[in-house]
Design a protein around this motif. Structure first.
Motif, short mmCIF file in Angstrom:
data_model
loop_
_atom_site.label_atom_id
_atom_site.label_comp_id
_atom_site.label_asym_id
_atom_site.label_seq_id
_atom_site.Cartn_x
_atom_site.Cartn_y
_atom_site.Cartn_z
N PRO A 23 -4.46 2.36 12.14
CA PRO A 23 -3.22 3.12 11.89
C PRO A 23 -3.16 3.67 10.47
O PRO A 23 -2.48 3.11 9.62
N TYR A 24 -3.89 4.75 10.22
CA TYR A 24 -3.90 5.31 8.86
C TYR A 24 -2.55 5.94 8.52
O TYR A 24 -1.89 6.54 9.39
N VAL A 25 -2.18 5.84 7.27
CA VAL A 25 -0.94 6.45 6.82
C VAL A 25 -1.13 7.98 6.84
O VAL A 25 -2.19 8.49 6.49
N LYS A 26 -0.08 8.71 7.30
CA LYS A 26 -0.23 10.15 7.53
C LYS A 26 -0.61 10.91 6.26
O LYS A 26 -1.46 11.79 6.27
N SER A 27 0.04 10.53 5.15
CA SER A 27 -0.26 11.22 3.89
C SER A 27 -1.74 11.05 3.54
O SER A 27 -2.37 11.94 2.98
N GLY A 28 -2.31 9.91 3.89
CA GLY A 28 -3.71 9.65 3.59
C GLY A 28 -4.64 10.54 4.40
O GLY A 28 -5.64 11.06 3.89
N LEU A 29 -4.31 10.72 5.68
CA LEU A 29 -5.14 11.57 6.54
C LEU A 29 -5.13 13.01 6.03
O LEU A 29 -6.17 13.67 5.97
N LEU A 30 -3.94 13.45 5.61
CA LEU A 30 -3.82 14.81 5.08
C LEU A 30 -4.61 14.97 3.79
O LEU A 30 -5.37 15.92 3.59
N LEU A 31 -4.46 13.98 2.92
CA LEU A 31 -5.14 14.03 1.62
C LEU A 31 -6.66 13.99 1.79
O LEU A 31 -7.40 14.69 1.10
N ALA A 32 -7.13 13.16 2.72
CA ALA A 32 -8.57 13.07 2.97
C ALA A 32 -9.10 14.43 3.40
O ALA A 32 -10.17 14.86 2.97
N LYS A 33 -8.32 15.11 4.23
CA LYS A 33 -8.73 16.43 4.70
C LYS A 33 -8.81 17.41 3.53
O LYS A 33 -9.82 18.10 3.35
N VAL A 34 -7.76 17.42 2.71
CA VAL A 34 -7.71 18.34 1.57
C VAL A 34 -8.86 18.08 0.60
O VAL A 34 -9.47 19.00 0.05
N LEU A 35 -9.16 16.81 0.38
CA LEU A 35 -10.19 16.46 -0.61
C LEU A 35 -11.58 16.40 0.01
O LEU A 35 -12.57 16.08 -0.66
N ASN A 36 -11.64 16.64 1.31
CA ASN A 36 -12.92 16.60 2.02
C ASN A 36 -13.60 15.24 1.89
O ASN A 36 -14.80 15.14 1.63
N LEU A 37 -12.81 14.20 2.07
CA LEU A 37 -13.35 12.84 2.03
C LEU A 37 -13.20 12.22 3.42
O LEU A 37 -12.27 12.56 4.15
N PRO A 38 -14.10 11.32 3.78
CA PRO A 38 -13.94 10.67 5.10
C PRO A 38 -12.66 9.84 5.13
O PRO A 38 -12.34 9.15 4.16
N LYS A 39 -11.95 9.87 6.26
CA LYS A 39 -10.68 9.13 6.34
C LYS A 39 -10.91 7.62 6.26
O LYS A 39 -10.01 6.86 5.90
N GLU A 40 -12.14 7.18 6.53
CA GLU A 40 -12.45 5.75 6.45
C GLU A 40 -12.32 5.20 5.03
O GLU A 40 -12.26 4.00 4.81
N MET A 41 -12.28 6.14 4.03
CA MET A 41 -12.02 5.73 2.65
C MET A 41 -10.70 4.97 2.55
O MET A 41 -10.53 4.12 1.68
N LEU A 42 -9.76 5.30 3.42
CA LEU A 42 -8.45 4.63 3.38
C LEU A 42 -8.57 3.17 3.77
O LEU A 42 -7.79 2.32 3.35
N PHE A 43 -9.60 2.89 4.58
CA PHE A 43 -9.87 1.53 5.05
C PHE A 43 -10.80 0.79 4.10
O PHE A 43 -10.61 -0.38 3.78
N LEU A 44 -11.80 1.51 3.58
CA LEU A 44 -12.82 0.88 2.72
C LEU A 44 -12.39 0.80 1.26
O LEU A 44 -12.81 -0.09 0.54
N GLY A 45 -11.57 1.75 0.82
CA GLY A 45 -11.17 1.81 -0.58
C GLY A 45 -10.52 0.51 -1.04
O GLY A 45 -9.90 -0.19 -0.24
N GLU A 46 -10.64 0.22 -2.32
CA GLU A 46 -10.26 -1.10 -2.83
C GLU A 46 -8.88 -1.15 -3.50
O GLU A 46 -8.53 -2.14 -4.13
N CYS A 47 -8.14 -0.04 -3.42
CA CYS A 47 -6.77 -0.06 -3.93
C CYS A 47 -5.86 -0.26 -2.72
O CYS A 47 -5.55 0.67 -1.99
N GLY A 48 -5.48 -1.49 -2.52
CA GLY A 48 -4.81 -1.86 -1.27
C GLY A 48 -3.36 -1.43 -1.19
O GLY A 48 -2.76 -1.00 -2.19
N GLU A 49 -2.81 -1.56 0.01
CA GLU A 49 -1.43 -1.16 0.27
C GLU A 49 -0.51 -2.38 0.29
O GLU A 49 0.68 -2.23 0.55
N TYR A 50 -1.04 -3.54 0.00
CA TYR A 50 -0.24 -4.78 -0.07
C TYR A 50 0.51 -5.08 1.22
O TYR A 50 1.64 -5.53 1.20
N GLU A 51 -0.15 -4.79 2.35
CA GLU A 51 0.38 -5.25 3.63
C GLU A 51 -0.18 -6.64 3.91
O GLU A 51 -1.10 -7.09 3.23
#
Lengths: 335, 335
Positions: free
Chosen positions: B233-261
């Motif tokens: 369940p990726y956050v919508k803003s993240g999916l949009l940003l990944a598209k704009v920056l041309n980065l894989p959306k999996e960065m939201l899962f792998l990236g190390e700056c967490g969302e504190y959930e």
């Protein structure tokens, strides 16, 4: 009011408090709380390069930061139980350096009977260290307030260890200083036994983490009193260093890098008994002087008396420590 | 073993522990202790510019640092009671900035029902912040260990808020990003009600302070298990940003700056009942996948499945975040 104090009050005014908090802000060296019906004391202290601790001996650095974090717990009459830290090490520090630093911290914890409960860790171009201590509190806490006119003022050790440490950090490259002081080490004391005795006779205590003059100033402000001190017990290394650097020895008293001793007051009626029990227990205390009426701040020496009631110099207001030292010397020459 | 972990173990091996410490090192998000016969949980967390939190909104910065400090207490099943901090503000910050920062912190404390117990304060060319939280613990604690094969893996919210925050810090000057994301704000959640429910059904929980993939890795390591997750369940803003920056959306899962959930596991036998009670309480959880045998780390998507068992990239090993991102994208393209 200085900017730092102003910002602290700005921050604190927004923060929620609870009826479990037994002291008011600034009233005690550590926070005194009720936790599930029991007394808990808490303190957090940050150290960084601006604290002017020497870094050539990592064991001493670790010891001094941990001892500094714990001394607030002792000053408020608590016993340290759990210790955490956030340690950010300088990226150039070796494994060996970090290990000795850890051994210095561990040395304090073992002597204090506190357990290490971990914390946070990082690596960066500059080091910093935050010590966090949870203690228990049985019986009444010691506060920074409650000093009464004619109380005796006491200190657990000689004056100036922290300022010597700072001077060696600032002047360590001076060849004469280097030759003279090469092997000197400063270890801040852990006044555990002293604190136990103090607590039975006193309710007003503070550590000298910001120097002795500042400690006296805070106790005076919180108690609505003043002070007169005389024949101060300066640390020998400090007297020698002051001579070599041509600085007034009163810098050891006024300087803001404290020696982490406990400064406390005793009612006249208990002073004799306290002295007797201290003697029996082979614990040594220095009587510095007496609590006086509000407005009086005086330092009396063999040769002359300084009226310090108008002294407001603060090291942090000077970009260059030399300017600060010069101004302090000027002040002392004039009053 | 990386240098950071090596140094932590080097430090910890010298430190005294006590029988009042109920968890082993790394076994829990916060330290679980017995204090005068009662359960106490403790956490300390440091934040600085390297954590890539945006600084343009001081309220959000304060909120996020306090929420980040408290989430470890929630993840281990405690309730936050007392909160202290060591705050070193940047010398260029205005009074107004510091006040809003304090209001952000205070907002979290009020929502969490924790009282502020002060701390340390300083001013320096770079800011840093250490949050310190004391909580109470009634009943059993949640640990990072204890996940069992076939347990469901759950998360309290969408994935990627922290990595979006980091991306906006890194790419905020990109005109397209600026135009698109100007008003976006990230507020890390306070999962207090969720944590109360989780604790009644689960004993294995961790916050995603270092990202979701890292959280899954730690739970797997501590439990001797693996994982398979899908349709995240990726956050919508993240999916949009990944598209704009041309980065894989999996960065939201792998990236190390967490969302504190809060990430937690549930035994198969309680999943239905948990879902029912969550529904009654109007609390939302996302099922990410299932605990698997040790060695399995897989992410399954509609179009393809990634085997992440050999993934070892870490942002801190790269001086330039661009290099790191490029390497992650390369890895994803190959597996």
């Amino acid at each position: 009011m200085n900017r730092e104090r102003e910002l602290i009050e700005l921050i604190n005014k927004h923060m929620p408090r609870s009826s479990s908090q037994l002291n008011t802000i600034f009233e005690s060296d550590s926070e005194i709380l009720m936790f599930q019906g029991k007394g808990l004391v808490y303190n957090i202290d940050e150290f960084s390069e601006t604290d002017l601790l020497r870094e050539d001996d990592p064991y001493a650095l670790g010891w001094n930061m941990a001892a500094g974090s714990i001394s607030d717990i002792l000053a408020s009459g608590g016993r340290p139980k759990f210790y955490a830290h956030s340690m950010v090490v300088r990226d150039s520090w070796t494994m060996d350096f970090v290990e000795k630093l850890a051994q210095g911290i561990a040395g304090v914890l073992k002597e204090a009977g506190a357990a290490f409960i971990g914390g946070d860790f990082g690596i960066s171009p500059t080091w910093r260290y935050t010590g966090s201590v949870i203690g228990d509190m049985n019986g009444q806490a010691m506060l920074r307030s409650g000093a009464k006119v004619r109380d005796g003022i006491y200190l657990t050790g000689p004056i100036g260890g922290g300022n010597v440490e700072a001077a060696l950090k600032l002047y360590g490259q001076n060849l004469l200083v280097k030759q003279l002081t090469g092997p000197w080490k400063t270890f801040f004391p852990l006044r555990i036994k002293e604190a136990e005795l103090i607590k039975r006779y006193s309710h007003c205590c503070i550590d000298t983490s910001d120097g002795v003059f500042n400690a006296l100033g805070i106790i005076s402000e919180m108690s609505g009193t003043g002070f007169a001190v005389s024949s101060l017990p300066y640390v020998k290394s400090g007297l020698l260093l002051a001579k070599v650097l041509n600085l007034p020895k009163e810098m050891l008293f006024l300087g803001e890098c404290g020696e982490y001793e406990l400064l406390f007051t005793l009612g006249e009626e208990v002073e004799d008994e306290f002295a007797r029990e201290a003697g029996d227990k082979k614990l040594r205390f220095h009587k510095l002087g007496q609590v006086k009426e509000q407005g009086i701040k005086s330092l009396c020496q063999k040769d002359r008396t300084f009226d310090l009631s108008t002294y407001t110099l603060r090291a942090r207001d000077y970009a260059d420590p030399m300017d600060y030292l010069r101004n302090v010397a000027d002040f002392l020459a004039k009053v």
